[in-house]
Enzyme design. Sequence first.
Site, PDB file in Angstrom:
ATOM      1  N   LYS A   1      -8.054   6.968  -2.342  1.00  0.00           N
ATOM      2  CA  LYS A   1      -7.782   8.058  -1.641  1.00  0.00           C
ATOM      3  C   LYS A   1      -6.839   8.518  -2.667  1.00  0.00           C
ATOM      4  CE  LYS A   1     -10.664   9.357   1.556  1.00  0.00           C
ATOM      5  NZ  LYS A   1     -11.047  10.412   2.798  1.00  0.00           N
TER       6      LYS A   1
ATOM      7  N   SER B   1      -3.954   3.300   4.471  1.00  0.00           N
ATOM      8  CA  SER B   1      -4.367   2.556   3.901  1.00  0.00           C
ATOM      9  C   SER B   1      -4.393   0.951   4.291  1.00  0.00           C
ATOM     10  CB  SER B   1      -2.580   2.668   2.616  1.00  0.00           C
ATOM     11  OG  SER B   1      -3.718   2.219   1.242  1.00  0.00           O
TER      12      SER B   1
ATOM     13  N   LYS C   1       1.085  -0.924  -0.167  1.00  0.00           N
ATOM     14  CA  LYS C   1       0.217  -0.180  -0.111  1.00  0.00           C
ATOM     15  C   LYS C   1       0.365   1.327  -0.134  1.00  0.00           C
ATOM     16  CE  LYS C   1      -3.258  -0.520  -0.205  1.00  0.00           C
ATOM     17  NZ  LYS C   1      -3.624  -0.149  -1.718  1.00  0.00           N
ATOM     18  N   ALA C   2       1.598   1.085  -0.351  1.00  0.00           N
ATOM     19  CA  ALA C   2       2.584   2.315  -0.732  1.00  0.00           C
ATOM     20  C   ALA C   2       2.712   3.046  -1.880  1.00  0.00           C
ATOM     21  CB  ALA C   2       4.436   2.348  -0.399  1.00  0.00           C
ATOM     22  N   GLY C   3       2.212   2.797  -2.434  1.00  0.00           N
ATOM     23  CA  GLY C   3       2.296   3.479  -4.421  1.00  0.00           C
ATOM     24  C   GLY C   3       2.542   1.975  -5.291  1.00  0.00           C
ATOM     25  N   THR C   4       2.642   0.833  -5.263  1.00  0.00           N
ATOM     26  CA  THR C   4       3.085  -0.035  -5.852  1.00  0.00           C
ATOM     27  C   THR C   4       2.365  -0.352  -6.716  1.00  0.00           C
ATOM     28  OG1 THR C   4       2.916  -1.678  -4.378  1.00  0.00           O
ATOM     29  CG2 THR C   4       3.410  -2.977  -5.687  1.00  0.00           C
ATOM     30  N   THR C   5       1.153  -0.441  -7.623  1.00  0.00           N
ATOM     31  CA  THR C   5       0.112  -0.875  -8.730  1.00  0.00           C
ATOM     32  C   THR C   5       0.383   1.003  -9.222  1.00  0.00           C
ATOM     33  OG1 THR C   5      -1.410  -2.092  -7.311  1.00  0.00           O
ATOM     34  CG2 THR C   5      -2.168  -0.892  -9.391  1.00  0.00           C
TER      35      THR C   5
ATOM     36  N   GLN D   1      -3.120   9.178 -13.263  1.00  0.00           N
ATOM     37  CA  GLN D   1      -3.778  10.305 -12.382  1.00  0.00           C
ATOM     38  C   GLN D   1      -4.789   9.075 -11.456  1.00  0.00           C
ATOM     39  OE1 GLN D   1      -5.924  14.094 -13.746  1.00  0.00           O
ATOM     40  NE2 GLN D   1      -3.508  14.526 -14.078  1.00  0.00           N
TER      41      GLN D   1
ATOM     42  N   HIS E   1       6.805  -7.383  -2.540  1.00  0.00           N
ATOM     43  CA  HIS E   1       6.805  -6.323  -1.410  1.00  0.00           C
ATOM     44  C   HIS E   1       7.408  -7.321  -0.548  1.00  0.00           C
ATOM     45  CE1 HIS E   1       3.477  -4.308  -2.553  1.00  0.00           C
ATOM     46  NE2 HIS E   1       2.055  -5.506  -2.376  1.00  0.00           N
TER      47      HIS E   1
ATOM     48  N   MET F   1      -6.691   6.572 -12.403  1.00  0.00           N
ATOM     49  CA  MET F   1      -6.854   4.607 -13.061  1.00  0.00           C
ATOM     50  C   MET F   1      -8.154   4.399 -11.771  1.00  0.00           C
ATOM     51  SD  MET F   1      -2.593   4.688 -12.057  1.00  0.00           S
ATOM     52  CE  MET F   1      -2.203   2.303 -11.277  1.00  0.00           C
TER      53      MET F   1
END
Length: 291
Positions: A254, A135, A45-49, A226, A105, A230
């Site tokens: 969010k 998150s 949950k740190a911006g992987t996708t 953005q 991860h 996404m």
Amino acid sequence: MELPPRPKLFDFHGVSMTNYFTDNWENVQNFKARPDDILIATYPKAGTTWVSYILDMLCFGHSERQNLVPVYERVPFLEMHIPSFPSGVAELNKMSTSPRLIKTHLPVQFIPKSFWEQNCKIVYVARNAKDNAVSYFHFDRMNMAQPEPGDWNSFLQRFMEGKMVFGSWYDHVTGWWEKKQSHSKLLYLFFEDMVEDTGRELDRLCSFLGVSPSAEEKENVRERAQFDNMKKNNMTNYSTDTAMDFKISPFMRKGKVGDWKNHFTVHQNEQFDEHLQKSMTETDLKFRTTI
């Protein structure tokens, strides 16, 4: 497809894990990286996708497969091994695209040695602990392949203790930060910087990857990546993943910096800050919790 019960956490070589990420351990550790593989490493949950999607567009342009193949199939999850789902290693071994984009991860000490031997490029993304915890909490609520999260207060305590899948946030971000000193092909990005100026961080990624998209192509990548775009895109928002219950929470919620303020009480914030300070005394790694 009916999912098995939620998994239980257990200690695995000093790191909290579930069997979904340890059952295929020998094959993960013996994974044969190729010199042009690009590893995308993050704490969950740190911006992987987000970074996976950006790298996919930078490496392959806007191809038809982006409209037809979910991002989690284009960027396989190395250590994932859930019954009834293809394992990450199996998916990667049959991939013909070059470079292969690979998601993990794993904390740095668990990375298969072939990535270091082949001197692969690695993009690590770190997110401030408070937003990361929030998150992760909502993710665990809606992802049936994750342990039961409990209430927010008990979840936050476990987060501070490192009793999360993939272990301690503190150990994860600092372990990879230290690795940056010895592995020249490791780009360490911050989620907050990406939110603040996506274009600037895109330029850093292009430079790191050695790609030179035109200004128009770069703007196209920035626009598609953005958060709101996404979130609406079924190929990036995980709506096709059967393990996730979107009635509880969306996978992409969010994407903001500072949403932690809507979750932390004053007491929780004080306690968390004190713990954060103690846990990060040995490192020069710094995070922003607002921008």
